[in-house]
Scaffold this active site. Structure first.
Site, PDB file in Angstrom:
ATOM      1  N   ARG A 231      -0.571   5.201 -72.668  1.00  0.00           N
ATOM      2  CA  ARG A 231      -1.988   4.934 -72.892  1.00  0.00           C
ATOM      3  C   ARG A 231      -2.349   5.324 -74.316  1.00  0.00           C
ATOM      4  NH1 ARG A 231      -1.751   2.026 -69.258  1.00  0.00           N
ATOM      5  NH2 ARG A 231      -2.912   1.981 -67.310  1.00  0.00           N
ATOM      6  N   GLU A 260      -8.672   1.059 -75.433  1.00  0.00           N
ATOM      7  CA  GLU A 260      -8.517   0.018 -74.417  1.00  0.00           C
ATOM      8  C   GLU A 260      -8.489   0.622 -73.013  1.00  0.00           C
ATOM      9  OE1 GLU A 260      -4.369  -1.090 -73.349  1.00  0.00           O
ATOM     10  OE2 GLU A 260      -4.164  -1.323 -75.490  1.00  0.00           O
ATOM     11  N   HIS A 299      -0.211  -4.661 -74.880  1.00  0.00           N
ATOM     12  CA  HIS A 299      -0.198  -4.121 -73.512  1.00  0.00           C
ATOM     13  C   HIS A 299       0.588  -5.065 -72.579  1.00  0.00           C
ATOM     14  CE1 HIS A 299      -2.423  -1.032 -70.926  1.00  0.00           C
ATOM     15  NE2 HIS A 299      -1.351  -1.443 -70.293  1.00  0.00           N
TER      16      HIS A 299
HETATM   17  P1  NAD Z   1       4.245   9.012 -63.147  1.00  0.00           P
HETATM   18  O1  NAD Z   1       3.059   9.610 -62.524  1.00  0.00           O
HETATM   19  O2  NAD Z   1       5.379   8.590 -62.266  1.00  0.00           O
HETATM   20  O3  NAD Z   1       4.852  10.027 -64.235  1.00  0.00           O
HETATM   21  C1  NAD Z   1       4.057  10.721 -65.146  1.00  0.00           C
HETATM   22  C2  NAD Z   1       4.777  11.987 -65.552  1.00  0.00           C
HETATM   23  O4  NAD Z   1       3.961  12.648 -66.504  1.00  0.00           O
HETATM   24  C3  NAD Z   1       4.983  12.961 -64.383  1.00  0.00           C
HETATM   25  O5  NAD Z   1       6.315  13.422 -64.362  1.00  0.00           O
HETATM   26  C4  NAD Z   1       3.995  14.085 -64.676  1.00  0.00           C
HETATM   27  O6  NAD Z   1       4.423  15.353 -64.236  1.00  0.00           O
HETATM   28  C5  NAD Z   1       3.947  14.032 -66.191  1.00  0.00           C
HETATM   29  N1  NAD Z   1       2.733  14.658 -66.731  1.00  0.00           N
HETATM   30  C6  NAD Z   1       1.487  14.665 -66.221  1.00  0.00           C
HETATM   31  N2  NAD Z   1       0.655  15.364 -66.998  1.00  0.00           N
HETATM   32  C7  NAD Z   1       1.407  15.811 -68.041  1.00  0.00           C
HETATM   33  C8  NAD Z   1       1.116  16.597 -69.193  1.00  0.00           C
HETATM   34  N3  NAD Z   1      -0.117  17.090 -69.425  1.00  0.00           N
HETATM   35  N4  NAD Z   1       2.123  16.866 -70.045  1.00  0.00           N
HETATM   36  C9  NAD Z   1       3.382  16.399 -69.805  1.00  0.00           C
HETATM   37  N5  NAD Z   1       3.722  15.663 -68.738  1.00  0.00           N
HETATM   38  C10 NAD Z   1       2.727  15.368 -67.870  1.00  0.00           C
HETATM   39  O7  NAD Z   1       3.708   7.800 -64.025  1.00  0.00           O
HETATM   40  P2  NAD Z   1       4.512   6.512 -64.490  1.00  0.00           P
HETATM   41  O8  NAD Z   1       4.448   5.496 -63.402  1.00  0.00           O
HETATM   42  O9  NAD Z   1       5.833   6.938 -65.029  1.00  0.00           O
HETATM   43  O10 NAD Z   1       3.559   5.985 -65.668  1.00  0.00           O
HETATM   44  C11 NAD Z   1       3.442   6.688 -66.903  1.00  0.00           C
HETATM   45  C12 NAD Z   1       2.386   6.042 -67.783  1.00  0.00           C
HETATM   46  O11 NAD Z   1       2.712   4.680 -68.074  1.00  0.00           O
HETATM   47  C13 NAD Z   1       0.973   5.982 -67.195  1.00  0.00           C
HETATM   48  O12 NAD Z   1       0.059   6.381 -68.167  1.00  0.00           O
HETATM   49  C14 NAD Z   1       0.712   4.541 -66.931  1.00  0.00           C
HETATM   50  O13 NAD Z   1      -0.634   4.220 -67.022  1.00  0.00           O
HETATM   51  C15 NAD Z   1       1.515   3.895 -68.040  1.00  0.00           C
HETATM   52  N6  NAD Z   1       1.868   2.500 -67.752  1.00  0.00           N
HETATM   53  C16 NAD Z   1       1.825   1.597 -68.773  1.00  0.00           C
HETATM   54  C17 NAD Z   1       2.144   0.256 -68.528  1.00  0.00           C
HETATM   55  C18 NAD Z   1       2.131  -0.764 -69.623  1.00  0.00           C
HETATM   56  O14 NAD Z   1       2.177  -1.976 -69.344  1.00  0.00           O
HETATM   57  N7  NAD Z   1       2.053  -0.378 -70.885  1.00  0.00           N
HETATM   58  C19 NAD Z   1       2.518  -0.139 -67.234  1.00  0.00           C
HETATM   59  C20 NAD Z   1       2.555   0.820 -66.218  1.00  0.00           C
HETATM   60  C21 NAD Z   1       2.236   2.151 -66.493  1.00  0.00           C
END
Ligand code: NAD
Length: 332
Positions: A231, A260, A299
């Protein structure tokens, strides 16, 4: 069973139509709202995306309804408390693109490490000075993964395949996972200081707003690359611009931009011209994207055929599980 699908595109209808033998299906390209509830009046199951708002008053006009299957992760568009009261089950698609986003992360990394974007531009312009296009190997380099959740875990696996050393920072640590995938957890400061490439995979929360601020970016190894497919708000954009201009960072691979955050679900971009337009306006304004050492995708990390297909496969599985009396991806 009668199932009504709303907000479906033609290719989605073509996939879904043969999946429910014995059921009566209705497909509507438009969203469901109080003006067209009649179209769903007899349905026992509704499948919607996030622009169909389902309120308690709507539920009162859908007496046969037993199951709502949303083709999204979020369920804010459905009054789930009212569903609970009326014993209407609600199921969602909790995830669909973890390997997809991880693969895209490497598309950005390789684009920067091997100057793919610059090579293309130079070649098209007829410029062939190879020295300007010298890249570097990933093998033996250190990748800093910030957030080893579903996506981060796939990133670690791919990085290990390239022969990279992986350092990771996460608020929750899983020592079994670290041993299995052969990576090391470290404090954020150390991850920043030792990584040749830093990649972000945490959610955007109050606690992660500007996780990479000016002070933290100063801790990065000089010339490191930063990749953000999570993000935009995780990084202070002004500080990032400065770090790129000063050479503190050697380049950035960005799939997301600060500002965004209005986009709630990634595949909203495929459904909503409004969301895509807002992103376009942001892209036009961004100074970052004018820089030679920045590679940007709008994105698009989630956007593979297989990921879109998995949303539908999960939707089908959710309905079939409910018919068998099983709970799958149930939020209510
Ligand atoms: P997830 O919840 O499986 O993993 C997130 C990880 O971040 C977890 O291990 C959690 O412990 C860790 N975390 C949380 N807070 C933290 C902090 N303060 N410091 C360090 N680590 C922390 O999520 P995911 O499915 O792996 O998705 C990760 C990101 O990718 C999300 O922000 C999601 O919105 C984004 N995303 C982007 C797209 C894209 O098209 N660009 C698509 C899907 C997801």
């Amino acid at each position: 069973m009668k199932i009504a699908f709303f907000e479906v595109k033609d290719w989605e209808r073509d996939f879904l139509a043969p999946q429910f033998p014995g059921c009566t299906l209705a497909f509507h390209p438009e969203r469901l709202d109080s003006s067209n509830l009649e179209a769903a009046a007899e349905s026992e199951c509704l499948s919607v995306f996030i622009y169909s708002r389902i309120t308690a008053a709507d539920l009162d006009r859908l007496p046969q309804l037993k199951l709502i299957v949303t083709r999204s992760t979020g369920t804010d568009h459905i009054d789930t408390a009212a569903c609970r009261q009326r014993q209407i089950a609600v199921a969602n698609v909790p995830h669909y693109g973890e390997n997809t986003v991880a693969e895209h992360t490497f598309a950005l990394i390789l684009s920067l490490s091997r100057n793919v974007h610059k090579s293309y531009r130079h070649a098209v312009e007829g410029r062939m000075e190879m020295a300007a296009l010298t890249g570097f190997d990933l093998k033996g380099k250190t990748l800093g993964v910030v957030g080893v959740g579903r996506i981060g875990m796939h990133v670690v696996k791919i990085a290990r395949g390239f022969g990279m050393r992986v350092l990771a920072y996460d608020v929750r640590q899983d020592s079994f996972l670290a041993e299995l995938l052969n990576f090391t957890y470290a404090p954020l400061e150390q991850v920043l200081a030792e990584s040749d490439i830093i990649t972000l995979h945490t959610p955007y929360l109050p606690a992660t707003h500007h996780l990479l601020n000016r002070e933290r970016l100063r801790l990065a190894k000089r010339g490191a690359l930063l990749v953000n497919t999570a993000r935009g708000g995780l990084v202070d954009t002004d500080a990032l611009l400065e770090a790129l201009q000063s050479g503190q960072l050697g380049g950035a691979g960005l799939d997301v931009l600060e500002g965004e955050e209005l986009i709630r679900e990634e595949h909203e971009l495929l459904h909503s011209p409004r969301a895509a337009e807002a992103l376009q306006a942001l892209v036009r304004r961004s100074e970052l994207l004018k820089m030679d050492n920045v590679v940007f995708t709008p994105h698009n990390a989630f956007n593979s055929r297989e990921a879109m297909q998995r949303i539908l496969e999960t939707t089908v599985a959710n309905v079939l599980a409910w018919q068998r009396g099983e709970e799958l991806n149930r939020v209510v």
